[in-house]
Write an enzyme that holds these catalytic residues in place. Structure first.
Site, PDB file in Angstrom:
ATOM      1  N   ASP A 132      33.187 -15.544  42.891  1.00 30.02           N
ATOM      2  CA  ASP A 132      32.324 -14.360  42.714  1.00 30.02           C
ATOM      3  C   ASP A 132      31.628 -14.056  44.043  1.00 30.02           C
ATOM      4  OD1 ASP A 132      31.042 -12.499  40.603  1.00 30.02           O
ATOM      5  OD2 ASP A 132      29.344 -13.274  41.788  1.00 30.02           O
ATOM      6  N   GLU A 158      33.481  -7.808  41.371  1.00 33.04           N
ATOM      7  CA  GLU A 158      33.505  -8.701  42.525  1.00 33.04           C
ATOM      8  C   GLU A 158      34.022 -10.091  42.177  1.00 33.04           C
ATOM      9  OE1 GLU A 158      29.313  -8.846  40.774  1.00 33.04           O
ATOM     10  OE2 GLU A 158      30.976  -7.438  40.966  1.00 33.04           O
TER      11      GLU A 158
END
Length: 508
Positions: free
Chosen positions: A375, A419
């Site tokens: 992430d 993301e």
């Protein structure tokens, strides 16, 4: 068993699907062409056999007809010999003066085309009676085979001689003779009649049996009596002993393909015995004209089939290319459907499909699988500061680093959404899995993308690692959940770091 890189597994699966259609097309085309060739061979072989059977039937008909005609002529001459023998045995005829006796004896003698003289020879082979008006050049014939055969006694019956040049006419002649018995059954001489071989040749000439063919009259001992086309050197040849002649001598009639007993040329030979006589009538047919017609038909049909085969091959090749292009297009569509448009990495759909194939393979091979959940840290804050276009650029940069790390290890990098990223790495150890995660983290940090609100003022990532051996049990869903939990630990502990599942961290 060596574990294949994940991208190779993907290529093999795609290639197998596209290859099956083309392989099936080639197999079908090959089967059709083989079937066409087999049908052509079967049909042409049937036509070839029909030509042979037709020639054989024609030859048998001609041989039987000519044998019957020869037998009829010899039978007529034999009737004359029998009558002459009966007349000669009458005592009152013997008492007549020679000139009167010959006139009475031969006055009713048969006069037919091809028949020569009728003669009477005494026990020493001397000529004792002949038709009035003839002037024999010789009066003794005791050396001839048609005389000597009757001396030994017994019932020879009608004897057919070997061909010879007549001392009376100089023509090639066939003699037929019968024994005359004296009052006490002793040998008393013979009656003799001749048949001009030129007459037999006239019988053969009208036969339309084709060029290169021949009609031959044999004695059963192998002597050639006459042959059409006539070659004088063939007369008195001995044809016995060969396979073809032995076959003709062993049965009454028949047809076969073989070498001529005269010149050795391959022909279809039909033969028929001449009545009860020691004579064989043979007809030899080359069949060149008939087989030439077969060859013309075969070439014509072969040409059409060749065009058909070439057309089929052309269509098949075109279809093959179309199938290939379609396979490429489908592969491209499949790639696009499984690719994230922004980063070029595999998307979540592609990742799940690959994981579904790789997991059972790893379970079968005993290999390990590492799942890395990733992430981007504080990415929402980056978008707020610099906008979504700048944020998209950061995501592309992160994807490039992650893709390089995954490819170096034969793994797969994908973007799950927003993301978030996942790396799937096959066949690594626990330490290797953590080292891969650290390499990915350090690589992104080394990009030095400015991020005022990020850790160390640059763009960073957090990584959660799950190390699995599918052969030992567990599921892919469980591995994903474990990696996700490790990711949250990494973020909770301050971001820009790697964390594994509890067991993995203890092993490290």
């Amino acid at each position: 068993m060596t574990f294949r890189p994940i991208e190779e597994v993907m290529r093999l699966q795609s290639g197998r699907q596209s290859g099956r259609g083309r392989t099936a097309l080639l197999a079908l085309t090959g089967a059709v062409l083989v079937a066409i060739c087999l049908v052509f061979t079967f049909v042409m072989a049937g036509w070839y056999r029909d030509v042979g059977r037709g020639l054989g039937a024609s030859g048998e008909s001609v041989a039987a007809a000519v044998a019957e005609e020869v037998d009829r002529n010899i039978e007529l001459l034999d009737l004359a010999l029998r009558a002459l023998s009966q007349q000669w045995s009458k005592p009152d005829l013997q008492a007549m003066p020679t000139a009167l006796r010959d006139r009475v004896l031969f006055d009713n003698a048969m006069r037919a085309p091809g028949f020569g003289n009728l003669l009477v020879l005494d026990r020493d082979g001397a000529l004792v009676a002949h038709p009035p008006g003839t002037d024999p050049v010789s009066s003794r014939f005791g050396d001839r085979d048609y005389f000597r055969v009757h001396i030994a006694g017994g019932s020879v019956g009608l004897f057919v001689s070997k061909p010879f040049q007549s001392r009376l006419s100089g023509r090639w002649t066939l003699a037929l003779s019968r024994r005359i018995d004296g009052p006490g059954g002793e040998f008393g001489g013979i009656v003799l009649g001749t048949l001009d071989l030129g007459y037999l040749a006239k019988l053969y000439k009208p036969l339309a049996i084709g060029p290169g063919s021949a009609v031959t009259l044999f004695r059963t001992d192998g002597t050639v009596i006459t042959r059409e086309p006539f070659v004088q050197a063939d007369i008195r040849l001995w044809a016995g002993g060969g396979d073809a002649f032995n076959r003709m001598r062993s049965t009454h009639s028949g047809t076969f393909a073989g070498a001529s007993p005269i010149d050795g040329e391959e022909r279809i030979i039909s033969y028929h015995r001449v009545g009860n006589l020691p004579l064989i009538q043979a007809v030899e047919i080359t069949g060149e004209a008939a087989y030439a017609d077969w060859w013309r038909r075969a070439v014509a049909v072969a040409g059409l089939l060749t065009l058909l085969c070439l057309g089929s091959m052309g269509l098949s090749l075109r279809l093959y290319r179309e199938v290939g292009r379609r396979a490429i297009a489908e592969a491209e569509l499949s790639r696009l459907a499984g690719t994230d448009a922004l980063t070029g990495l595999a998307n979540r759909r592609q990742f799940e499909a690959v994981l579904g194939r790789v997991w059972p393979r790893a379970a079968a091979s005993g290999e390990s699988l590492a799942l890395l959940m990733i992430d981007a840290d504080a990415f929402k804050a980056y978008n707020d500061l610099f906008g979504h276009q700048a944020g998209d650029g950061v995501l592309r940069a992160i994807a490039g680093r992650l893709d390089r790390v995954a490819r170096d290890l034969g793994g797969l990098a994908c973007r799950c959404g927003g993301e978030e990223f996942i790396l799937l790495v096959p066949s690594v150890t626990e330490a290797g899995a953590l080292a891969t995660a650290e390499a990915a983290r350090a690589g992104v940090e080394a990009l030095a993308l400015p991020h005022p609100r990020g850790v160390a003022s640059v763009v960073t990532i957090s990584v959660g690692v799950s190390m699995q051996r599918p052969a030992a049990g567990g599921t892919a869903e469980g591995a994903l959940a474990e990696a996700d939990a490790a990711l949250y630990r990494a973020k909770a502990e301050g971001r820009n770091r790697c964390r594994g599942a509890p067991a993995l961290d203890r092993a490290a």
